[in-house]
Design an enzyme around this catalytic site. Structure first.
Site, PDB file in Angstrom:
ATOM      1  N   ARG A  68       0.842  -1.206   0.000  1.00  0.00           N
ATOM      2  CA  ARG A  68       0.000   0.000   0.000  1.00  0.00           C
ATOM      3  C   ARG A  68       0.877   1.256   0.000  1.00  0.00           C
ATOM      4  O   ARG A  68       1.795   1.380   0.809  1.00  0.00           O
ATOM      5  CB  ARG A  68      -0.886  -0.018   1.239  1.00  0.00           C
ATOM      6  CG  ARG A  68      -1.920   1.071   1.281  1.00  0.00           C
ATOM      7  CD  ARG A  68      -2.754   0.996   2.546  1.00  0.00           C
ATOM      8  NE  ARG A  68      -3.691  -0.118   2.564  1.00  0.00           N
ATOM      9  CZ  ARG A  68      -4.333  -0.534   3.656  1.00  0.00           C
ATOM     10  NH1 ARG A  68      -4.127   0.073   4.822  1.00  0.00           N
ATOM     11  NH2 ARG A  68      -5.175  -1.545   3.596  1.00  0.00           N
ATOM     12  N   ARG A 137      -1.819   6.808   9.583  1.00  0.00           N
ATOM     13  CA  ARG A 137      -1.777   6.305   8.198  1.00  0.00           C
ATOM     14  C   ARG A 137      -1.989   7.440   7.210  1.00  0.00           C
ATOM     15  O   ARG A 137      -1.859   8.595   7.549  1.00  0.00           O
ATOM     16  CB  ARG A 137      -2.827   5.223   8.057  1.00  0.00           C
ATOM     17  CG  ARG A 137      -2.556   4.094   9.030  1.00  0.00           C
ATOM     18  CD  ARG A 137      -3.443   2.959   8.736  1.00  0.00           C
ATOM     19  NE  ARG A 137      -3.109   1.778   9.490  1.00  0.00           N
ATOM     20  CZ  ARG A 137      -3.614   0.598   9.215  1.00  0.00           C
ATOM     21  NH1 ARG A 137      -4.438   0.457   8.192  1.00  0.00           N
ATOM     22  NH2 ARG A 137      -3.304  -0.443   9.945  1.00  0.00           N
ATOM     23  N   LYS A 206      -4.076   1.178  14.790  1.00  0.00           N
ATOM     24  CA  LYS A 206      -4.034   2.101  13.649  1.00  0.00           C
ATOM     25  C   LYS A 206      -4.639   3.455  14.028  1.00  0.00           C
ATOM     26  O   LYS A 206      -5.498   3.531  14.929  1.00  0.00           O
ATOM     27  CB  LYS A 206      -4.774   1.504  12.463  1.00  0.00           C
ATOM     28  CG  LYS A 206      -6.198   1.130  12.773  1.00  0.00           C
ATOM     29  CD  LYS A 206      -6.963   0.627  11.552  1.00  0.00           C
ATOM     30  CE  LYS A 206      -6.522  -0.719  11.069  1.00  0.00           C
ATOM     31  NZ  LYS A 206      -7.457  -1.347  10.114  1.00  0.00           N
ATOM     32  N   LYS A 208      -6.069   7.245  12.102  1.00  0.00           N
ATOM     33  CA  LYS A 208      -6.392   7.841  10.804  1.00  0.00           C
ATOM     34  C   LYS A 208      -6.804   9.303  10.938  1.00  0.00           C
ATOM     35  O   LYS A 208      -7.567   9.639  11.843  1.00  0.00           O
ATOM     36  CB  LYS A 208      -7.511   7.035  10.148  1.00  0.00           C
ATOM     37  CG  LYS A 208      -7.116   5.580   9.936  1.00  0.00           C
ATOM     38  CD  LYS A 208      -8.196   4.790   9.255  1.00  0.00           C
ATOM     39  CE  LYS A 208      -7.702   3.392   8.935  1.00  0.00           C
ATOM     40  NZ  LYS A 208      -8.755   2.584   8.296  1.00  0.00           N
ATOM     41  N   CYS A 427     -15.117  -2.861  -0.755  1.00  0.00           N
ATOM     42  CA  CYS A 427     -13.735  -3.209  -0.359  1.00  0.00           C
ATOM     43  C   CYS A 427     -13.265  -4.393  -1.213  1.00  0.00           C
ATOM     44  O   CYS A 427     -14.068  -5.048  -1.875  1.00  0.00           O
ATOM     45  CB  CYS A 427     -13.717  -3.560   1.122  1.00  0.00           C
ATOM     46  SG  CYS A 427     -14.472  -5.154   1.466  1.00  0.00           S
ATOM     47  N   CYS A 433      -8.198 -10.515   0.634  1.00  0.00           N
ATOM     48  CA  CYS A 433      -8.307 -10.157   2.047  1.00  0.00           C
ATOM     49  C   CYS A 433      -8.484 -11.393   2.929  1.00  0.00           C
ATOM     50  O   CYS A 433      -9.463 -12.139   2.773  1.00  0.00           O
ATOM     51  CB  CYS A 433      -9.477  -9.201   2.279  1.00  0.00           C
ATOM     52  SG  CYS A 433      -9.592  -8.770   4.022  1.00  0.00           S
ATOM     53  N   CYS A 472     -16.826  -8.105   5.171  1.00  0.00           N
ATOM     54  CA  CYS A 472     -16.868  -8.499   6.592  1.00  0.00           C
ATOM     55  C   CYS A 472     -17.182  -7.257   7.410  1.00  0.00           C
ATOM     56  O   CYS A 472     -17.174  -6.142   6.884  1.00  0.00           O
ATOM     57  CB  CYS A 472     -15.548  -9.156   7.019  1.00  0.00           C
ATOM     58  SG  CYS A 472     -14.274  -7.982   7.541  1.00  0.00           S
ATOM     59  N   CYS A 476     -14.210  -1.621   5.929  1.00  0.00           N
ATOM     60  CA  CYS A 476     -13.227  -0.879   5.122  1.00  0.00           C
ATOM     61  C   CYS A 476     -13.859   0.066   4.100  1.00  0.00           C
ATOM     62  O   CYS A 476     -13.228   1.037   3.707  1.00  0.00           O
ATOM     63  CB  CYS A 476     -12.289  -1.848   4.419  1.00  0.00           C
ATOM     64  SG  CYS A 476     -11.254  -2.741   5.586  1.00  0.00           S
TER      65      CYS A 476
END
Ligand code: SRM
Ligand code: SF4
Length: 558
Positions: A68, A137, A206, A208, A427, A433, A472, A476
Site C-alpha cells: 500500500r 496512516r 491504527k 487515521k 472493499c 483479504c 466483513c 473498510c
C-alpha cells in the site's frame, strides 16, 4: 482471548522490534515464500500485508503481498501513476487499486520481488512507510485541484504537514528496503529506538486523520480517529473544528465493539493544528488499551472516558485550554466526477473507476486508457476517497480528444453513470483479504445493477443513493454511514444497514441480517417505492429510512 491489563503479543513485538526492524531483513533474504508471524505484524508498518490467494487454497496457501502506498490528499504526478502501473504489471497481478483513503495498492506480489516493488515505489518519490500499522496512516484531504483556492491549498498543506510530522522516524524502512548491499546482518545490531512521538511501542492501534471542507465532505471525515473540518469566514480559512474518535470496525461476536462517528471536540487555528494533533495522538498512545486490540482504537477510549474527560486530557498534553467549537459542520459531499473548471483556464476531469480497480477487462480498459492519457498529456492526478481519479490541468482544447480516448477504451464518462454507481464503493474482500467472509468488490457489480434496475422501475434513476459494501464487519468501505450499507456476514449473505446519512455524520441501523445477495434488491424494492411516494421534500433515502425507523419500514415492506 485478551487478558485484561496484560499487554497483547502485538505490543511485545512492537516493543522489541528495535524501531520496526524485527528480523524482516533476514527473512526477506531467505527462500521461504512467507514471513513468520511477528514479522508479518511489523511489515504492516512498512506498508505491506502478507496475504494468500483465497481462490486457490486447495493445494496449500499461495503466499503473496499487498503493498500500500500512502498518498496524502491523493496527490500524484502522471509519472507516479505510470510507475505504479508498471509495478503492478511487473511484480503484481496486473491490477492497481485506488483505495478509499486515496492511496494505491499493488496485489499479488511474491516475497522474492517485494523489495523491488517497494523500491520502485520509492524511486517514483512515493512511499509505503506507515501506509498500514499502528501509526498515523495516509492523511486524507479533499483532492479537487482548484487553482488559486487558498483554503484548499492550506488544507492540503496541513495534510502534508500531518503526514510528515507523524511519519515514524525509524531508519528501518530505509535500511531494509532502500539501502544498497546486504543489510541482513547489520540490522540486528541496532539498539532499541524510541520514536519521538510514538515511543518504543508505537500506538495501540491504527490511527487515521482527514482534513475536510464543510460543503464537501468527500473524505468522510466522521469516520476518522482525528478530523480537521475547515472553518471559513468571508472566504478565508480561520481554523478547524477538531473531530475525534471515528472508526468503523466491529466484531459482531464481541458485544463491546461498535462503529462510531467522530465526536466534535474543539476548535484550533491552522498554525496550532499539528500541535493539537500531537496532543491527541499522545493521549491515545498513553491511554489507549494495549491489552486488547479489539478495544484499542481511540473511539473506545473516548467512549470509556466521555468526550469531556478526553478533551481535558488533550488540553493537559497540549499545555493550554482548547478553543470552543465553531458551529460549522458538514453540509454536502461531492465525488468530483465529470468535467470542472480548475479556475486557471484549465479543466479537470473526474473519472469513475469501479471499486478503484485499475485494470483492463473485456471492453472496459481503464488501465490502457490511463496509460494513453498520462503518456500523452502528462497531467497531474488525484485519487478520490470514492476510489475514483481526477485528471488535472487539461487544456479545454484537448477535451474532445480525451473523451474520445476514454470512449475508445470503454471507460464511461460521469454523465453516462447513475449517481448511485458513482457514489458506490466496495472493499477488495475475496480473494486477497484474509478477513473476508464473503465477496464485496466482485459481488458489487451484480448487486449494483439490480439496485439500479429497481430504482429505475420506481422512477428513481436520477437519485443519489449511496451504497457501500464490505466482505466483513471490519468496515473498510465505511458501510455504517451511507444510505445503504451492505456488510458481509456469511458466505453470500449480508447485514443490511439503512438510515445512514450520505454526509457521513450518522450511523445507520440494522434493517435485516443474513440477507442473501440475490435478495438485496428485492428487499429494497418496496422501501424505495415508499421513498418515492412518501419522501418529504428533498430528503435523502437515508434520512427517509431514519425518519420512518425499522418498524415502520418493515410495515411498508409488508
Ligand atoms: Fe481496511 C483491515 C483494506 C480502509 C477498517 N483493510 C484491512 C485489510 C488490511 C485486511 C487485513 O487486516 O488483513 C484489508 C486488505 C484487503 C486487501 O486485499 O487489500 C483492508 N481498508 C482496506 C482498503 C484497501 C479498502 C478499500 O476498498 O479501499 C482501504 C485502504 C485505505 C488506505 O489506503 O489506507 C481500507 N479500513 C479502511 C477503512 C476506511 C477508512 O479508513 O476511511 C476502515 C474503517 C475506518 C476505521 O479504520 O475504523 C477500515 N481495515 C479496517 C479494519 C477494522 C479496524 C477496527 O478498528 O476494527 C481492519 C481489521 C483490523 O484492523 O483488525 C482492516
Ligand atoms: Fe477485508 Fe473486511 Fe476490510 Fe473488506 S471490510 S477489505 S473483507 S477486512
Amino acid at each position: 482471548m485478551a487478558e485484561p491489563g496484560k499487554a497483547s503479543h502485538a505490543e511485545e513485538v512492537k516493543f522489541n522490534s528495535r524501531g520496526l526492524y524485527g528480523t524482516i531483513a533476514a527473512e526477506l533474504a531467505n527462500s521461504e515464500p512467507e514471513f513468520t508471524h511477528d514479522n508479518v505484524m511489523l511489515l504492516k508498518h512498512h506498508g505491506t500485508y502478507q496475504q494468500d490467494d483465497r481462490d486457490h487454497r486447495s493445494g496449500g496457501k499461495q503466499f503473496m503481498f499487498m503493498v500500500r502506498t500512502r498518498i496524502p490528499g491523493g496527490k500524484l504526478t502522471a509519472a507516479q501513476v505510470l510507475a505504479e502501473l508498471d509495478l503492478c504489471e511487473k511484480y503484481g497481478n496486473g491490477t492497481l487499486r485506488i483505495t478509499d483513503r486515496q492511496g494505491f495498492q499493488l496485489h499479488g506480489i511474491l516475497k522474492g520481488t517485494l523489495r523491488d516493488a517497494i523500491r520502485g515505489i520509492n524511486e517514483s518519490k512515493l512511499t509505503t512507510i506507515a501506509a498500514c500499522g499502528d501509526v498515523n496512516r495516509n492523511v486524507m484531504c479533499c483532492p479537487a485541484p482548484i487553482a488559486n483556492d487558498e483554503v484548499r491549498r492550506q488544507m492540503q498543506s496541513l495534510a502534508d504537514s500531518l503526514a510528515d510530522h507523524f511519519r515514524p522516524k525509524t531508519t528501518a524502512y530505509y535500511e531494509v528496503w532502500l539501502k544498497d548491499g546486504d543489510t541482513t546482518e547489520k540490522v540486528h545490531e541496532y539498539a532499541p529506538v524510541a520514536d519521538p512521538i510514538y515511543g518504543q511501542s508505537y500506538l495501540p492501534r491504527k490511527f487515521k486523520m482527514a482534513v475536510a471542507l464543510p460543503q464537501d465532505n468527500c473524505v468522510d471525515i466522521y469516520a476518522n480517529d482525528l478530523g480537521f473540518l475547515a472553518v471559513c469566514e468571508n472566504g478565508k480559512l480561520i481554523g478547524y473544528n477538531v473531530l475525534v474518535g471515528g472508526g468503523m470496525g466491529m466484531t459482531p461476536a464481541k458485544k463491546n465493539t461498535f462503529p462510531a462517528v467522530a465526536k466534535r471536540m474543539a476548535f484550533t487555528t491552522p498554525e496550532e493544528a499539528v500541535a493539537v494533533a500531537e496532543a491527541v495522538v499522545k493521549v491515545q498512545r498513553d491511554f489507549g488499551r494495549r491489552d486488547d486490540r479489539a478495544q484499542a482504537r481511540l473511539k473506545y477510549l473516548i467512549s470509556d472516558w466521555g468526550i469531556e474527560k478526553f478533551k481535558a486530557k488533550v488540553e493537559e498534553y497540549y499545555g493550554r485550554p482548547l478553543a470552543e467549537l465553531h458551529p460549522t459542520d458538514v453540509t454536502e459531499v461531492d465525488d468530483h466526477l465529470g468535467w470542472h473548471e480548475q479556475g486557471d483556464g484549465k479543466l479537470f476531469l473526474g473519472i469513475n473507476i469501479d471499486n478503484g480497480r485499475i485494470k483492463d477487462e473485456g471492453n472496459v480498459r481503464v488501465k490502457s486508457a490511463l496509460r494513453a492519457l498520462l503518456g500523452k498529456y502528462n497531467m497531474r492526478c488525484r485519487n478520490t476517497a470514492l476510489q475514483g481519479m481526477l485528471l488535472c490541468d487539461i487544456n479545454p482544447a484537448d477535451r474532445a480528444a480525451i473523451e474520445k480516448t476514454l470512449r475508445d477504451h470503454g471507460v464511461p464518462l460521469a454523465e453516462q453513470l447513475t449517481l448511485t454507481r458513482r457514489y458506490a464503493i466496495a472493499c477488495p474482500a475475496y480473494p486477497t483479504c484474509g478477513l473476508a467472509v464473503t465477496e464485496a468488490e466482485r459481488a458489487m457489480p451484480t448487486v449494483l445493477e439490480q439496485i439500479e434496475q429497481t430504482m429505475a422501475q420506481h422512477g428513481l434513476a436520477k437519485e443519489r443513493i449511496t451504497i457501500h459494501m464490505t466482505g466483513c464487519p471490519n468496515g473498510c468501505a465505511r458501510p455504517y454511514t451511507p444510505d445503504i450499507g451492505l456488510v458481509g456476514k456469511a458466505r453470500n449473505k449480508y447485514t443490511l444497514y439503512l438510515g445512514g446519512s450520505p454526509l457521513g455524520q450518522r450511523l445507520g441501523f440494522v434493517y435485516a441480517d443474513q440477507v442473501p445477495q440475490d435478495s438485496i434488491a428485492p428487499m429494497l424494492s418496496p422501501l424505495l417505492l415508499a421513498f418515492k411516494t412518501q419522501r418529504e421534500g428533498a430528503e435523502s433515502f437515508g434520512d427517509f429510512c431514519q425518519r420512518l425507523g425499522k418498524e415502520r419500514l418493515e410495515g411498508v415492506a409488508g
